[in-house]
Enzyme design. Structure first.
Site, PDB file in Angstrom:
ATOM      1  N   SER A 258      -3.602  -6.295  -2.109  1.00 36.25           N
ATOM      2  CA  SER A 258      -4.693  -6.631  -3.039  1.00 36.25           C
ATOM      3  C   SER A 258      -4.146  -7.180  -4.345  1.00 36.25           C
ATOM      4  CB  SER A 258      -5.563  -5.390  -3.293  1.00 36.25           C
ATOM      5  OG  SER A 258      -4.934  -4.452  -4.146  1.00 36.25           O
ATOM      6  N   LYS A 259      -3.035  -6.639  -4.807  1.00 35.93           N
ATOM      7  CA  LYS A 259      -2.491  -7.088  -6.078  1.00 35.93           C
ATOM      8  C   LYS A 259      -1.760  -8.427  -5.958  1.00 35.93           C
ATOM      9  CE  LYS A 259      -4.163  -3.753  -8.505  1.00 35.93           C
ATOM     10  NZ  LYS A 259      -5.262  -4.018  -9.464  1.00 35.93           N
TER      11      LYS A 259
ATOM     12  N   VAL B 211      -1.630  -1.915   1.669  1.00 35.20           N
ATOM     13  CA  VAL B 211      -2.993  -2.376   1.370  1.00 35.20           C
ATOM     14  C   VAL B 211      -3.130  -2.652  -0.126  1.00 35.20           C
ATOM     15  CG1 VAL B 211      -5.446  -1.857   1.560  1.00 35.20           C
ATOM     16  CG2 VAL B 211      -3.869  -1.049   3.329  1.00 35.20           C
ATOM     17  N   TYR B 212      -2.702  -1.710  -0.937  1.00 33.43           N
ATOM     18  CA  TYR B 212      -2.769  -1.881  -2.387  1.00 33.43           C
ATOM     19  C   TYR B 212      -1.916  -3.070  -2.823  1.00 33.43           C
ATOM     20  CZ  TYR B 212      -2.391  -0.746  -7.360  1.00 33.43           C
ATOM     21  OH  TYR B 212      -2.426  -0.798  -8.732  1.00 33.43           O
ATOM     22  N   SER B 213      -0.710  -3.135  -2.324  1.00 27.65           N
ATOM     23  CA  SER B 213       0.177  -4.253  -2.662  1.00 27.65           C
ATOM     24  C   SER B 213      -0.460  -5.583  -2.285  1.00 27.65           C
ATOM     25  CB  SER B 213       1.519  -4.100  -1.934  1.00 27.65           C
ATOM     26  OG  SER B 213       2.606  -4.110  -2.818  1.00 27.65           O
TER      27      SER B 213
END
Length: 243
Positions: free
Chosen positions: A157-158, A153-155
């Site tokens: 977004s980035k 999820v974080y990846s």
């Protein structure tokens, strides 16, 4: 004290801690006037008391649409102009996607990591375009360049932010506005609280973490280049971090 940024106004989201605060302190040390944007009013009061008249507090909740929309106009009403917008605020979700207990957490993270950045940049464009100058820096991550298996999820977004920054760089360069991103590896901050315990333990043991101040130094390097030079992305990694 150096005066490299004398007379410049910088607005930094997530400015009460971590990379945002380290960047603010570095800019203050070089003569800038810095607006710390954060939802933590108490922390902002303490920081303004510590750093003096050139440090201003802007209480904004980027996850509240009205508060987010009011941020840039409120800053301009107080400072008259914005030379530097550092979109730094963000949150983190780690682990397997199937392990995310509350799907609403995904919405909150994407709203902060992606949507708020887009809205803040959208809000400052008319002002910087009228002035024919400005710098927009976004805190991305090495996770925006590589598919990190323990943080989909974080990846995700980035990766979205990497695309956004690089498309906006092309749109705004004709207006004299520089747009770039800094992409750190693991930074010692509250965001690492969600890291898998084993990964965090190994990183600490191996020295595979960097300090927020080391990312701030990279940001100041980007901002201090001559206007004909744009640093489109600076990847800052701990020397012992393997990805």
């Amino acid at each position: 004290m150096s005066t490299t940024f004398e007379g410049k106004v910088a607005a930094i989201t997530g400015g009460a801690s971590g990379i945002g605060l380290a960047t603010a302190e570095a800019l203050l040390a070089q003569g800038a006037r810095v607006v710390l944007v954060d939802r933590d009013a108490a922390a902002l009061r303490d920081l303004v008391a510590r750093h003096g008249a050139n440090c201003l507090a802007q209480v904004t909740d980027l996850l509240d649409p009205a508060s987010c929309n009011e941020m840039v106009p409120q800053i301009l009403a107080r400072t008259g102009h914005i030379d530097i917008l550092h979109c730094n605020a963000g949150s983190y979700i780690g682990g397997d996607l199937s392990e995310v207990a509350d799907p609403a957490a995904i919405d909150r993270m994407l709203n902060l990591n992606v949507n708020a950045v887009m809205k803040n940049v959208h809000a400052v464009i008319p002002h910087m375009t009228r002035r024919g100058s400005g710098d927009i820096v976004v805190t991305c991550s090495v996770a925006g360049h590589s598919a990190i298996p323990w943080e989909p999820v974080y990846s995700g977004s980035k990766w979205a932010i990497t695309c956004f920054v690089q498309t906006m760089r092309r749109q705004l360069m004709r207006h004299g506005i520089r747009v770039g991103q800094v992409s750190p590896g693991p930074v010692i901050s509250a965001l690492l609280a969600d890291w898998p315990e084993e990964n965090l333990r190994k990183a600490k043991e191996n020295g595979a973490l960097i300090e927020p101040s080391e990312v701030a130094e990279a940001i100041l390097f980007m901002l201090s280049r001559p206007r004909n030079v744009t640093i489109r992305d600076m990847i800052v990694l701990p020397s012992n971090f393997d990805i």
